[in-house]
Design a protein around this motif. Sequence first.
Motif, PDB file in Angstrom:
ATOM      1  N   LEU A  25      47.986  64.093  47.076  1.00  0.00           N
ATOM      2  CA  LEU A  25      46.792  63.608  47.848  1.00  0.00           C
ATOM      3  C   LEU A  25      46.696  64.212  49.101  1.00  0.00           C
ATOM      4  O   LEU A  25      45.808  64.403  49.765  1.00  0.00           O
ATOM      5  N   PRO A  26      47.811  64.280  49.944  1.00  0.00           N
ATOM      6  CA  PRO A  26      47.870  65.085  51.153  1.00  0.00           C
ATOM      7  C   PRO A  26      47.192  66.576  50.961  1.00  0.00           C
ATOM      8  O   PRO A  26      46.310  66.898  52.201  1.00  0.00           O
ATOM      9  N   VAL A  27      47.619  67.277  49.953  1.00  0.00           N
ATOM     10  CA  VAL A  27      46.803  68.634  49.804  1.00  0.00           C
ATOM     11  C   VAL A  27      45.249  68.591  49.555  1.00  0.00           C
ATOM     12  O   VAL A  27      44.919  69.231  50.371  1.00  0.00           O
ATOM     13  N   ILE A  28      44.830  67.450  48.884  1.00  0.00           N
ATOM     14  CA  ILE A  28      43.486  67.058  48.649  1.00  0.00           C
ATOM     15  C   ILE A  28      42.718  66.906  50.012  1.00  0.00           C
ATOM     16  O   ILE A  28      41.681  67.595  50.385  1.00  0.00           O
ATOM     17  N   GLN A  29      43.467  66.047  50.909  1.00  0.00           N
ATOM     18  CA  GLN A  29      43.080  65.508  52.182  1.00  0.00           C
ATOM     19  C   GLN A  29      42.835  66.574  53.007  1.00  0.00           C
ATOM     20  O   GLN A  29      41.801  66.821  53.721  1.00  0.00           O
ATOM     21  N   LEU A  30      43.593  67.608  53.174  1.00  0.00           N
ATOM     22  CA  LEU A  30      43.647  68.880  53.910  1.00  0.00           C
ATOM     23  C   LEU A  30      42.412  69.782  53.550  1.00  0.00           C
ATOM     24  O   LEU A  30      41.833  70.347  54.222  1.00  0.00           O
ATOM     25  N   LEU A  55      49.466  67.106  32.577  1.00  0.00           N
ATOM     26  CA  LEU A  55      50.519  65.989  32.840  1.00  0.00           C
ATOM     27  C   LEU A  55      49.509  64.661  32.550  1.00  0.00           C
ATOM     28  O   LEU A  55      50.158  63.685  32.220  1.00  0.00           O
ATOM     29  N   GLY A  56      48.129  64.701  32.768  1.00  0.00           N
ATOM     30  CA  GLY A  56      47.297  63.526  32.371  1.00  0.00           C
ATOM     31  C   GLY A  56      47.557  62.160  33.353  1.00  0.00           C
ATOM     32  O   GLY A  56      47.782  62.581  34.585  1.00  0.00           O
ATOM     33  N   ALA A  57      47.825  61.117  32.688  1.00  0.00           N
ATOM     34  CA  ALA A  57      48.222  59.942  33.628  1.00  0.00           C
ATOM     35  C   ALA A  57      49.197  60.011  34.273  1.00  0.00           C
ATOM     36  O   ALA A  57      49.226  59.430  35.400  1.00  0.00           O
ATOM     37  N   ASP A  58      50.422  60.810  33.993  1.00  0.00           N
ATOM     38  CA  ASP A  58      51.410  61.001  34.429  1.00  0.00           C
ATOM     39  C   ASP A  58      51.505  61.745  35.951  1.00  0.00           C
ATOM     40  O   ASP A  58      52.301  61.816  36.506  1.00  0.00           O
ATOM     41  N   SER A  59      50.350  62.376  36.245  1.00  0.00           N
ATOM     42  CA  SER A  59      49.955  63.221  37.320  1.00  0.00           C
ATOM     43  C   SER A  59      50.249  62.212  38.558  1.00  0.00           C
ATOM     44  O   SER A  59      50.199  62.801  39.550  1.00  0.00           O
ATOM     45  N   LYS A  60      50.172  60.765  38.414  1.00  0.00           N
ATOM     46  CA  LYS A  60      50.317  59.854  39.526  1.00  0.00           C
ATOM     47  C   LYS A  60      51.668  60.006  40.273  1.00  0.00           C
ATOM     48  O   LYS A  60      51.639  59.789  41.389  1.00  0.00           O
ATOM     49  N   ASN A  61      52.565  60.585  39.583  1.00  0.00           N
ATOM     50  CA  ASN A  61      53.844  61.032  40.250  1.00  0.00           C
ATOM     51  C   ASN A  61      53.796  61.809  41.179  1.00  0.00           C
ATOM     52  O   ASN A  61      54.965  61.955  41.971  1.00  0.00           O
ATOM     53  N   LEU A  62      52.673  62.869  41.180  1.00  0.00           N
ATOM     54  CA  LEU A  62      52.561  63.847  42.169  1.00  0.00           C
ATOM     55  C   LEU A  62      51.772  63.437  43.388  1.00  0.00           C
ATOM     56  O   LEU A  62      51.529  64.229  44.148  1.00  0.00           O
ATOM     57  N   THR A 114      44.484  53.904  43.371  1.00  0.00           N
ATOM     58  CA  THR A 114      45.343  53.392  44.418  1.00  0.00           C
ATOM     59  C   THR A 114      44.796  53.554  45.915  1.00  0.00           C
ATOM     60  O   THR A 114      43.710  54.242  46.003  1.00  0.00           O
ATOM     61  N   PRO A 115      45.294  52.850  46.714  1.00  0.00           N
ATOM     62  CA  PRO A 115      44.734  52.769  48.144  1.00  0.00           C
ATOM     63  C   PRO A 115      44.689  54.289  48.662  1.00  0.00           C
ATOM     64  O   PRO A 115      43.733  54.530  49.545  1.00  0.00           O
ATOM     65  N   GLU A 116      45.808  55.100  48.394  1.00  0.00           N
ATOM     66  CA  GLU A 116      45.894  56.341  48.795  1.00  0.00           C
ATOM     67  C   GLU A 116      44.607  57.115  48.284  1.00  0.00           C
ATOM     68  O   GLU A 116      43.927  58.097  49.101  1.00  0.00           O
ATOM     69  N   LEU A 117      44.210  57.146  47.085  1.00  0.00           N
ATOM     70  CA  LEU A 117      42.914  57.656  46.212  1.00  0.00           C
ATOM     71  C   LEU A 117      41.750  57.249  47.037  1.00  0.00           C
ATOM     72  O   LEU A 117      40.820  58.053  47.437  1.00  0.00           O
ATOM     73  N   LEU A 118      41.620  56.045  47.384  1.00  0.00           N
ATOM     74  CA  LEU A 118      40.591  55.428  48.053  1.00  0.00           C
ATOM     75  C   LEU A 118      40.522  55.949  49.440  1.00  0.00           C
ATOM     76  O   LEU A 118      39.312  56.326  49.808  1.00  0.00           O
ATOM     77  N   ARG A 119      41.721  56.152  50.301  1.00  0.00           N
ATOM     78  CA  ARG A 119      41.482  56.628  51.616  1.00  0.00           C
ATOM     79  C   ARG A 119      40.925  57.814  51.540  1.00  0.00           C
ATOM     80  O   ARG A 119      40.134  58.185  52.521  1.00  0.00           O
TER      81      ARG A 119
END
Length: 905
Positions: A646-651, A634-641, A682-687
């Motif tokens: 991000l919660p998956v990465i977080q866990l 998806l490239g840059a469009d992966s931001k829609n996911l 994004t703030p979520e990526l930073l968090r």
Amino acid sequence: MDLNSASTIVLQVLTQATSQDTAVLKPAEEQLKQWETQPGFYSVLLNIFTNHSLDVNVRWLAVLYFKNGIDRYWRRVAPHALSEEEKTTLRAGLIANFNEPVNQIATQISVLIAKVARVDCPRQWPELIPTLLESVKVQDDLQQHRALLTLYHVTKTLASKRLAADRKLFYDLTSGIYSFACSLWNHHTDTFLQQICTGNETGATNSLERTLLSLKVLRKLTVHGFVEPHWNAEVMGFLHAVFERLKQFLECSRSIRAENLCRDRVEKTIILFTKVLLDFLDQHPFSFTSLIQRSLEFAVSYVFTEAGEGIVFEQFIVQCMNLIKMIVKNYAYKPSKNIEDSSPETLEAHKIKAAFFTYPTLMEICRRLVTHYFLLTKEELTMWEEDPEGFTVEETGGDSWKYSLRPCTEVLFIDIFHEYNQTLAPVLLEMVHSLQGSTNIEDTNAILIKDAVYNAVGLAAYELFDSVDFDQWFKNQLLAELQVSHNRYKPIRRRVIWLIGQWISVKFKSDLRPVLYQTICNLLQDQDLVVRIETATTLKLTVDDFEFRTDQFLPYLESMFTLLFKLLQEVTECDTKMHVLHVLSCVIERVNIQIQPYVGCLVQYLPLLWKQSEEHNMLRCAILTTLVHLVQGLGADSKNLYPFLLPVIQLSTDVTQPPHVYLLEDGLELWLVTLENSPCLTPELLRIFQNMPALLELSSENLKNCFKIINAYIFLSSSEFLQMYASVLCQSFCSLLKDITTEGQVQVLKSDQILGNMIEMWVDRMDNITQPERRKLSALALLSLLPSLNTVIQDKFCGIINISVEGLHDVMTEDAEAGTYKDCMLMAHFEQPKVTDDEEPPTEQDKRKKLLALKDPVHTVSLQQFIYEKLKAQQELLGEQGFQALMETVDTEIVAQLQEFLQGF
């Protein structure tokens, strides 16, 4: 701890520790833990578990605490080690008698005696083995059995020690007791066989247990107790006797009723006989040479002729096949290409093998493997109907060939076919030719035979490369087989698509791929689930193949992706879902951004699947892998996911969450590709970076990926990222640097010396750097040390100038019209190159790297200008006279070249 006063209270606490009430259990466990290091505690435990009048559960617990204490406190160097006086008392008590009535406790006592023996026998416990040998001679059945059980565990433990001194002690032990062990085994074996013949079932059961234990002892002594066992007549006599005993026990097994409990023990003993042979072959291949002929005759007779009918059972067949396989594959029996380089032992073994594996023997083995052992059984066909997903998992059982009949037969076939290819290829091809054309759907046996033969052709694909025109076979025969849609023909459809998967990387023309892709699309809609799953597997092998071409695949992409997604939803077993996800991942990885129009359904389904798989971490790992490829596609469009991603990465990367043990590696990879393809921070990526400090503390094998993630954040938005996390990162890095060794710290303290050596090495190795960009960067780096009063740097001034002039030669081009030089690596802007269909497009991070490259000193700093400014600054620092003295250290030719490049300054 006084024995008399302590026994009562320890018994009381042990009784409390067997309670189901946690309010009673926990304080008791805590008290027992405190007593572990008290002198006398283990003597109290010994008195308790040898008192047969006490509760069995209390005695069991006492044995376990004693056994754990041996691991922790028996060795002299252990903290809170037991005193030598107490250990002497305990050793004597452990072998005072062998009359434990409870089997489970008896086994635990035997194990703990073996643990003590591992440390103390024979030096501190010379009486152990003589006591055991005397005890196995007594007439009392219970005492005899318990002593024999202990002898087995002691022998097993001592045989496992690997230090040279320990091996020598075991050799000495073996030489002293081997004759007795052989006599003991023969006695119990003969007694058992006599009792079976007379119908004494109870006596036979007891004798068989002793036969089994004495054989276990002999197995360890025979395999591990001799350096060159073939020189020992008793050893070789025992091994030859194994074959006779095997025949007796096989006949015995046939005569015993199936419901008789003794039959299971007989079969277990038969398997132990085969393990003796397999272990001996593995450890002493040359000593086994005189047994090769007899082993092959025995195994082939029972497995590949009528002699075994009604006698053999599955695990015995597996063991016999493993024996044949180990002889066929054994490298010790394979001569070198240059025969003169081979040892006499190797040549002798090879000669025996060659004499046995004649054409008739090989042909019969091949035919029986294919037409008997490869046939799908009634049980397998029933499982196919009732549990199709379970059937596919059984069929792809991985490294289970040692324990399961079907994979074992297939591995044996592959090994024999590889070894005797020239002989067996015509045999197999003749079987194929006899099956040309479609098979009558009413003839189940003919269908199963064809399935078995096709299986053999797939397994032997590499060996048959020169013998089979697979492309013609595919066009003229196999395609037609796949179009027979009758339910009874599904074994052939499933086998043919599997067969194509085996040959795809061996021999399959590229121009046939579109036909295959259309066939795969059709079979992914087959009425049978097993056929669809097998088709998905072949699709994966096809897209993974070296000759895969995206342009050929794209016309079928939408249809295949839709059908695979439908299959993913349909299957219910965790293993099957993982498999289909893996196929989807491979497809996404191969077509990359061209998957974008078709992933909507999968993107919507994955959050649901993630939630459903909360208890299945391995399925979640498969989901993470799929997400990695999805983000890349998806490239840059992966931001829609991001709401899901991000919660998956977080866990997955949170070390405080239990699932991180399974998910961390894949989670880090997903985190990295998400950053690489992110258009902005994004703030979520930073968090989610809050997970990183704890990951850095782990200092695990994932540290490299952690640094890649940190770099990706810096590429993405260095100012914003570092403003929030710079302090935390510095603390983490300082903590990491504390792990540096003392030697490393000493070296750092010698840093003037390091600088000089580094510059000297840099200058000496400059010719090893071939890229002009790197050579220019080296020149800029060394020049950056100027101006300086440091004597080390001034001593290396000549080398710095030499490198700088070499760099000028690399990067300067002459402007013919102006008659001056200019730096060809200076760059004001960057043009994005066009990407072909076969190339992967640049990720967002790739673009960021290109933009960052424009800020690279290599592309922004003129080497010519930089040299002039540094030399001028050095001149001002030293004065004219000092600077001239420095320049005189440089070769006059180099100075002349430098002056030419600096004209105009």
